[in-house]
Scaffold this motif. Structure first.
Motif, PDB file in Angstrom:
ATOM      1  N   UNK A   1      33.980  24.936 107.038  1.00 22.43           N
ATOM      2  CA  UNK A   1      34.233  25.639 108.348  1.00 22.43           C
ATOM      3  C   UNK A   1      36.585  25.974 108.485  1.00 22.43           C
ATOM      4  N   UNK A   2      37.225  24.707 108.081  1.00 23.12           N
ATOM      5  CA  UNK A   2      38.034  24.293 108.632  1.00 23.12           C
ATOM      6  C   UNK A   2      39.595  25.468 107.617  1.00 23.12           C
ATOM      7  N   UNK A   3      40.238  25.491 108.019  1.00 20.46           N
ATOM      8  CA  UNK A   3      40.587  25.959 107.818  1.00 20.46           C
ATOM      9  C   UNK A   3      42.231  25.497 107.389  1.00 20.46           C
ATOM     10  N   UNK A   4      42.176  26.241 105.945  1.00 21.93           N
ATOM     11  CA  UNK A   4      42.760  24.885 105.105  1.00 21.93           C
ATOM     12  C   UNK A   4      45.080  25.108 105.845  1.00 21.93           C
ATOM     13  N   UNK A   5      45.357  24.278 105.277  1.00 22.58           N
ATOM     14  CA  UNK A   5      46.993  23.893 105.953  1.00 22.58           C
ATOM     15  C   UNK A   5      48.191  24.925 105.714  1.00 22.58           C
ATOM     16  N   UNK A   6      48.177  25.236 104.628  1.00 16.71           N
ATOM     17  CA  UNK A   6      48.678  26.452 103.881  1.00 16.71           C
ATOM     18  C   UNK A   6      48.303  27.537 104.858  1.00 16.71           C
ATOM     19  N   UNK A   7      47.545  28.607 105.382  1.00 15.69           N
ATOM     20  CA  UNK A   7      47.188  28.962 105.991  1.00 15.69           C
ATOM     21  C   UNK A   7      47.708  28.875 107.669  1.00 15.69           C
ATOM     22  N   UNK A   8      47.548  27.900 108.414  1.00 19.68           N
ATOM     23  CA  UNK A   8      47.912  27.884 109.795  1.00 19.68           C
ATOM     24  C   UNK A   8      49.727  27.621 109.203  1.00 19.68           C
ATOM     25  N   UNK A   9      50.631  26.918 108.441  1.00 20.80           N
ATOM     26  CA  UNK A   9      51.927  27.227 108.108  1.00 20.80           C
ATOM     27  C   UNK A   9      52.243  28.831 108.436  1.00 20.80           C
ATOM     28  N   UNK A  10      52.018  28.996 107.553  1.00 18.41           N
ATOM     29  CA  UNK A  10      52.119  30.451 106.726  1.00 18.41           C
ATOM     30  C   UNK A  10      52.078  31.580 108.157  1.00 18.41           C
TER      31      UNK A  10
END
Length: 117
Positions: free
Chosen positions: A50-59
């Motif tokens: 369920x963890x959101x990937x870091x690249x999605x958060x940055x994007x």
């Protein structure tokens, strides 16, 4: 001439001091926990599905930031043309204001996405 040498040296000294304090404090904290017999698994974050990937958060944050800067330029242009404000005041002020708002909105959106997962 002296200022040209002192500024980079002081910058690197500050960066080194921050890194040194971070790692030495982290090491002391971990050693204290190990001495108390705490399980070492608390040092590592569990990688779940369920963890959101870091690249999605940055994007997401970058997209919201760029949209808010675009809105800020449009808003500043309308303030200059409509109210007659100085360009030197209107453009930087609205850009910084809307960039801060955009970063806050991006933070709230990613927080909501992480909570949803």
């Amino acid at each position: 001439m002296v200022e040209a040498v002192l500024i980079p040296i002081s910058f690197f000294l500050v960066v080194f001091a921050i890194c040194y304090l971070y790692f030495s404090t982290r090491n002391r904290e971990r050693l204290a926990l190990i001495e108390k017999g705490v399980d070492a698994s608390i040092f590592f974050r569990a990688k779940g599905q369920n963890e959101l990937p870091m690249w999605k958060i940055i994007l997401i944050n970058f997209a919201v930031l760029l949209m808010s800067i675009g809105v800020a330029i449009f808003l500043a242009s309308s303030l200059v043309n409509g109210l007659g404000l100085d360009e030197e005041i209107a453009f930087p002020g609205t850009i910084f204001l809307m960039a801060g708002v955009g970063l806050m909105v991006g933070f709230l959106v990613t927080k909501k996405l992480e909570k949803k997962d």
